[in-house]
Design a protein around this motif. Sequence first.
Motif, PDB file in Angstrom:
ATOM      1  N   LYS A 197     -18.270  22.198  62.183  1.00  0.00           N
ATOM      2  CA  LYS A 197     -18.570  21.574  60.894  1.00  0.00           C
ATOM      3  C   LYS A 197     -19.871  22.121  60.333  1.00  0.00           C
ATOM      4  O   LYS A 197     -20.896  22.128  61.010  1.00  0.00           O
ATOM      5  N   ARG A 198     -19.823  22.574  59.079  1.00  0.00           N
ATOM      6  CA  ARG A 198     -20.997  23.159  58.442  1.00  0.00           C
ATOM      7  C   ARG A 198     -21.147  22.596  57.026  1.00  0.00           C
ATOM      8  O   ARG A 198     -20.256  21.905  56.522  1.00  0.00           O
ATOM      9  N   THR A 199     -22.258  22.930  56.397  1.00  0.00           N
ATOM     10  CA  THR A 199     -22.516  22.501  55.014  1.00  0.00           C
ATOM     11  C   THR A 199     -22.891  23.721  54.181  1.00  0.00           C
ATOM     12  O   THR A 199     -23.768  24.503  54.580  1.00  0.00           O
ATOM     13  N   ASN A 200     -22.235  23.893  53.041  1.00  0.00           N
ATOM     14  CA  ASN A 200     -22.530  25.047  52.203  1.00  0.00           C
ATOM     15  C   ASN A 200     -23.774  24.775  51.349  1.00  0.00           C
ATOM     16  O   ASN A 200     -24.289  23.649  51.324  1.00  0.00           O
ATOM     17  N   GLY A 203     -24.108  21.666  49.350  1.00  0.00           N
ATOM     18  CA  GLY A 203     -24.037  20.391  50.039  1.00  0.00           C
ATOM     19  C   GLY A 203     -22.648  19.933  50.430  1.00  0.00           C
ATOM     20  O   GLY A 203     -22.481  18.845  50.973  1.00  0.00           O
ATOM     21  N   ARG A 204     -21.642  20.748  50.183  1.00  0.00           N
ATOM     22  CA  ARG A 204     -20.275  20.366  50.528  1.00  0.00           C
ATOM     23  C   ARG A 204     -19.966  20.768  51.964  1.00  0.00           C
ATOM     24  O   ARG A 204     -20.252  21.898  52.391  1.00  0.00           O
ATOM     25  N   GLU A 205     -19.376  19.857  52.720  1.00  0.00           N
ATOM     26  CA  GLU A 205     -19.035  20.140  54.109  1.00  0.00           C
ATOM     27  C   GLU A 205     -17.775  21.008  54.191  1.00  0.00           C
ATOM     28  O   GLU A 205     -16.861  20.882  53.368  1.00  0.00           O
ATOM     29  N   TYR A 206     -17.746  21.884  55.188  1.00  0.00           N
ATOM     30  CA  TYR A 206     -16.558  22.678  55.448  1.00  0.00           C
ATOM     31  C   TYR A 206     -16.424  22.891  56.952  1.00  0.00           C
ATOM     32  O   TYR A 206     -17.329  22.577  57.722  1.00  0.00           O
ATOM     33  N   TYR A 207     -15.262  23.407  57.377  1.00  0.00           N
ATOM     34  CA  TYR A 207     -14.953  23.508  58.797  1.00  0.00           C
ATOM     35  C   TYR A 207     -14.408  24.886  59.147  1.00  0.00           C
ATOM     36  O   TYR A 207     -13.663  25.488  58.373  1.00  0.00           O
TER      37      TYR A 207
END
Length: 257
Positions: A197-200, A203-207
Amino acid sequence: MSARPLILVTNDDGITAPGIRTLISVMHTIGDVVVVAPDSPQSAMGHAITINSTLHMEKVTIDGKQPEYSCSGTPADCVKLAVNEILERRPDICVSGINHGSNSSINVIYSGTMSAALEAGIEGIPAIGFSLLDYNWNANFEHCKPFIETITKQVLEHGLPDGVVLNVNLPNLEKEAIKGIKVCRQAKANWKEEFDKRTNPSGREYYWLTGKFVNMDKGEDTDEWALEHGYVSVVPVHFDLTAHHTIQKLNTWNLND
């Protein structure tokens, strides 16, 4: 009419992938070849087909030889279009690959390479999916050629049972180090998966999907054992997903009360 067999070639890595270019070169030594393959990578697409958008296909010339067909759809789409729109007669065999990476054991479920072969099998066409245990785009496929030729010729000579296609995986070894070809069963193995799990920057989370392959099968008759011990694995696969051994047990349930 040509006495040479008509061979349909497809894949899931895309029409320009080194794996399919190698497979095409081998098939030209065996029969008359028609190539219908995705225009971009379609790995892990499984048996997806395109129903909510249009499909496009164009003739392309890649190796300076005969035209081939580049398709915007999935591997299964490619086989459907080949059978229904391109080929004037049913091919004698469909070969898919050579995939960049393993399609042994549970990977067969996710594989676009094998789904193309299974789609051909559904159409009543003998089919084989070929994969090399090397994910590198610039993998060396030369040592695969004699094994692919042998297996393809044997299928052309003997045919396959209705509803059965072959899942062939080749170890990433020098030709001299490969001990031979083994007919196997699919190993009981799966992926222990995790999501990174990361954050661009906005501020939007992505996986990112990650995981570890775990082989729980200790049998010496499996594809995983064969590949680990230097053999080419050949697993007969069928698309009838019925668990026949469970029907009798389910009929003991009180389903109609």
